[in-house]
Design an enzyme around this catalytic site. Structure first.
Site, PDB file in Angstrom:
ATOM      1  N   GLY A  32       0.796  -1.230   0.000  1.00 25.91           N
ATOM      2  CA  GLY A  32       0.000   0.000   0.000  1.00 25.91           C
ATOM      3  C   GLY A  32       0.823   1.271   0.000  1.00 25.91           C
ATOM      4  O   GLY A  32       1.930   1.317  -0.529  1.00 25.91           O
ATOM      5  N   TYR A  90     -13.524   2.502  13.077  1.00 26.20           N
ATOM      6  CA  TYR A  90     -12.436   2.932  12.189  1.00 26.20           C
ATOM      7  C   TYR A  90     -12.332   4.456  12.181  1.00 26.20           C
ATOM      8  O   TYR A  90     -11.243   5.025  12.330  1.00 26.20           O
ATOM      9  CB  TYR A  90     -12.689   2.400  10.766  1.00 26.20           C
ATOM     10  CG  TYR A  90     -11.648   2.846   9.764  1.00 26.20           C
ATOM     11  CD1 TYR A  90     -10.410   2.214   9.684  1.00 26.20           C
ATOM     12  CD2 TYR A  90     -11.902   3.904   8.889  1.00 26.20           C
ATOM     13  CE1 TYR A  90      -9.457   2.624   8.767  1.00 26.20           C
ATOM     14  CE2 TYR A  90     -10.955   4.322   7.971  1.00 26.20           C
ATOM     15  CZ  TYR A  90      -9.733   3.675   7.906  1.00 26.20           C
ATOM     16  OH  TYR A  90      -8.791   4.094   7.006  1.00 26.20           O
TER      17      TYR A  90
HETATM   18  N1  NAP Z   1      -6.573   3.235   0.911  1.00 24.83           N
HETATM   19  C1  NAP Z   1      -7.337   4.267   1.186  1.00 24.83           C
HETATM   20  O1  NAP Z   1      -8.222   4.642   0.408  1.00 24.83           O
HETATM   21  C2  NAP Z   1      -7.129   5.047   2.469  1.00 24.83           C
HETATM   22  C3  NAP Z   1      -7.920   6.172   2.706  1.00 24.83           C
HETATM   23  C4  NAP Z   1      -7.727   6.900   3.892  1.00 24.83           C
HETATM   24  C5  NAP Z   1      -6.749   6.501   4.795  1.00 24.83           C
HETATM   25  N2  NAP Z   1      -5.995   5.398   4.545  1.00 24.83           N
HETATM   26  C6  NAP Z   1      -4.978   5.020   5.550  1.00 24.83           C
HETATM   27  O2  NAP Z   1      -3.741   4.758   4.934  1.00 24.83           O
HETATM   28  C7  NAP Z   1      -2.976   3.896   5.782  1.00 24.83           C
HETATM   29  C8  NAP Z   1      -2.306   2.823   4.950  1.00 24.83           C
HETATM   30  O3  NAP Z   1      -3.305   2.011   4.379  1.00 24.83           O
HETATM   31  P1  NAP Z   1      -3.244   1.330   2.941  1.00 24.83           P
HETATM   32  O4  NAP Z   1      -4.400   1.858   2.191  1.00 24.83           O
HETATM   33  O5  NAP Z   1      -1.897   1.399   2.359  1.00 24.83           O
HETATM   34  O6  NAP Z   1      -3.642  -0.179   3.386  1.00 24.83           O
HETATM   35  P2  NAP Z   1      -2.946  -1.598   3.228  1.00 24.83           P
HETATM   36  O7  NAP Z   1      -2.489  -1.783   1.825  1.00 24.83           O
HETATM   37  O8  NAP Z   1      -3.938  -2.565   3.774  1.00 24.83           O
HETATM   38  O9  NAP Z   1      -1.676  -1.519   4.197  1.00 24.83           O
HETATM   39  C9  NAP Z   1      -1.840  -1.526   5.582  1.00 24.83           C
HETATM   40  C10 NAP Z   1      -0.536  -1.905   6.251  1.00 24.83           C
HETATM   41  O10 NAP Z   1      -0.742  -1.945   7.676  1.00 24.83           O
HETATM   42  C11 NAP Z   1      -0.218  -3.164   8.176  1.00 24.83           C
HETATM   43  N3  NAP Z   1      -0.870  -3.632   9.398  1.00 24.83           N
HETATM   44  C12 NAP Z   1      -2.174  -3.894   9.576  1.00 24.83           C
HETATM   45  N4  NAP Z   1      -2.380  -4.382  10.813  1.00 24.83           N
HETATM   46  C13 NAP Z   1      -1.165  -4.448  11.433  1.00 24.83           C
HETATM   47  C14 NAP Z   1      -0.715  -4.869  12.710  1.00 24.83           C
HETATM   48  N5  NAP Z   1      -1.539  -5.376  13.627  1.00 24.83           N
HETATM   49  N6  NAP Z   1       0.602  -4.783  12.988  1.00 24.83           N
HETATM   50  C15 NAP Z   1       1.470  -4.314  12.073  1.00 24.83           C
HETATM   51  N7  NAP Z   1       1.100  -3.891  10.864  1.00 24.83           N
HETATM   52  C16 NAP Z   1      -0.201  -3.956  10.530  1.00 24.83           C
HETATM   53  C17 NAP Z   1      -0.442  -4.148   7.045  1.00 24.83           C
HETATM   54  O11 NAP Z   1       0.374  -5.281   7.228  1.00 24.83           O
HETATM   55  P3  NAP Z   1      -0.073  -6.732   6.623  1.00 24.83           P
HETATM   56  O12 NAP Z   1       0.163  -6.668   5.146  1.00 24.83           O
HETATM   57  O13 NAP Z   1       0.804  -7.699   7.324  1.00 24.83           O
HETATM   58  O14 NAP Z   1      -1.515  -6.901   6.956  1.00 24.83           O
HETATM   59  C18 NAP Z   1      -0.042  -3.301   5.854  1.00 24.83           C
HETATM   60  O15 NAP Z   1       1.346  -3.253   5.743  1.00 24.83           O
HETATM   61  C19 NAP Z   1      -3.945   3.361   6.831  1.00 24.83           C
HETATM   62  O16 NAP Z   1      -3.698   4.015   8.058  1.00 24.83           O
HETATM   63  C20 NAP Z   1      -5.306   3.747   6.285  1.00 24.83           C
HETATM   64  O17 NAP Z   1      -6.237   3.952   7.315  1.00 24.83           O
HETATM   65  C21 NAP Z   1      -6.152   4.665   3.401  1.00 24.83           C
END
Ligand code: NAP
Ligand code: NAG
Ligand code: NAG
Ligand code: NAG
Ligand code: NAG
Length: 322
Positions: free
Chosen positions: A53, A200
């Protein structure tokens, strides 16, 4: 008559297509890109959840700029793969992973201790890891799992690394979400499961409030802090949705919204752009400072959350033990 209807259909179709294309164009044109040329050689950075991500894209960017990059991940296989990909792509061999599971305070303390004793400095900490829809489970620490993953563990991690970060000008970047604007904190239910959607959103509001309170408390130190909304991005964050709904959402995002590389821009910006220090505590979107959400404007809320968080992660007692 039939001709009229056909013309009508064609007109409506064209209009819809025009609207969709304009919308897509609008999103593309407003997507903030970090153009900073800042070099990070000699700097040490940590990105949580950096195996995939926008965290992964942020780690690549820091590595390209010459930083030492520590990927804080929970899954060793995924972490190792990400590290070797980044090294291959950037030729920066100063990229490593360290394991941390944000559902466990013990794991967070172990990770922080390791960093605090092995690193000379820490210039950038990106609290990026996050998850949604983990159900109503409690962690080993007795806290609703999404609350602990997204907020409490990052709170604890940050506070345990503050000593190290104080040594040099450094930045904390909290990846929040625009959903926080709809959040409402119920202090009686801070650690217990509420509803899936609400939980969330509340974690994301807590990140913003914490950033505000941190900036106030650490005003005259070397550390500044920022929160941000990265946009709507195609990542694995939607992994826990039902398959059909997930397919639909990802199709929409793929068509209209951001790639992970685009989605990482605002947190990269907050981490490196020159001269942001005076905006410590502020919230960003598309590489620009934006107004605080109404839900985050009450400073007493931020202070209360800080006190509750200290109590819940048992910060004081940890410090006493050291
Ligand atoms: N995508 C969107 O549209 C969006 C919008 C607003 C905000 N965000 C924010 O952006 C941030 C990054 O999200 P992303 O979209 O890149 O999502 P993602 O692809 O699901 O990546 C999330 C990351 O967090 C890690 N993680 C989850 N639970 C964990 C735990 N218990 N311990 C350690 N690591 C953990 C995951 O590891 P694993 O691979 O091992 O699970 C993964 O590396 C988040 O804070 C999210 O809330 C995203
Ligand atoms: C990485 O280093 C190798 C060998 O030194 C070189 O051939 C290659 O072009 C470099 N790649 C990048 C992206 O700098
Ligand atoms: C956000 O930033 C503050 C510092 O401003 C930090 O103490 C807190 O733990 C960070 N993380 C989250 C998830 O709020
Ligand atoms: C980090 O290490 C320093 C000394 O290297 C020590 O003074 C400080 O208490 C440690 N902080 C934490 C939270 O472990
Ligand atoms: C802040 O950073 C500077 C430059 O690295 C350092 O010399 C100074 O001691 C730091 N300030 C504090 C209060 O630690």
């Amino acid at each position: 008559m039939i001709l009229d209807i056909m013309l009508g259909v064609v007109a409506a179709g064209s209009l819809t297509a025009l609207c969709l294309v304009s919308f897509k164009l609008y999103i593309k044109l407003t997507t903030g890109i970090c153009y900073s040329q800042v070099c990070l050689r000699g700097k040490t950075t940590i990105v949580t959840g950096a195996n995939t991500g926008i965290g992964y894209q942020t780690a690549i960017d820091f590595a390209k700029r010459g930083a030492k990059v520590i990927l804080a991940c929970r899954d060793e296989t995924k972490a190792r793969e990400a590290v070797s990909e980044i090294i291959k792509e950037t030729n920066n061999s100063n990229v490593v992973y360290k394991l941390v599971d944000l559902t466990s305070f013990t794991s967070v303390r172990k990770f922080a201790n390791d960093i605090n004793s092995s690193e000379e400095r820490l210039d950038i900490l990106v609290n990026n890891a996050g998850a949604g829809r983990l159900g109503n489970k409690l962690t080993e620490d007795g806290i609703a799992i999404v609350m602990q993953t997204n907020y409490f563990s990052h709170f604890l991690l940050t506070m345990l690394l503050v000593d190290l970060m104080k040594k040099h000008p450094s930045r904390i970047v909290n990846v929040s979400a625009v959903g926080a604007s709809a959040g409402k904190i119920d202090f009686k239910k801070l650690t217990s499961f509420t509803t899936e959607a609400n939980q969330y959103i509340v974690t994301k509001l807590c990140q913003i409030l914490f950033t505000i309170e941190f900036a106030r408390r650490y005003k005259n130190t070397n550390i500044t802090a920022y929160s941000l909304h990265p946009g709507v991005i195609k990542t694995e964050i939607f992994r826990n949705l039902s398959p059909i709904f997930r397919w639909f959402i990802l199709f929409l995002i793929d068509t209209f919204f951001k790639t992970a590389r685009e989605g990482a821009q605002t947190q990269i910006y907050c981490a490196i752009e020159n001269g942001l220090e005076k905006y410590s505590g502020e919230h960003f979107h598309d590489c620009k400072m934006v107004k605080r959400y109404k839900s985050a404007r009450d400073p007493s809320l931020a202070e209360k959350l800080w006190q509750e968080s200290e109590r819940i992660v048992k910060l004081r007692s940890v410090e006493d033990q050291i």
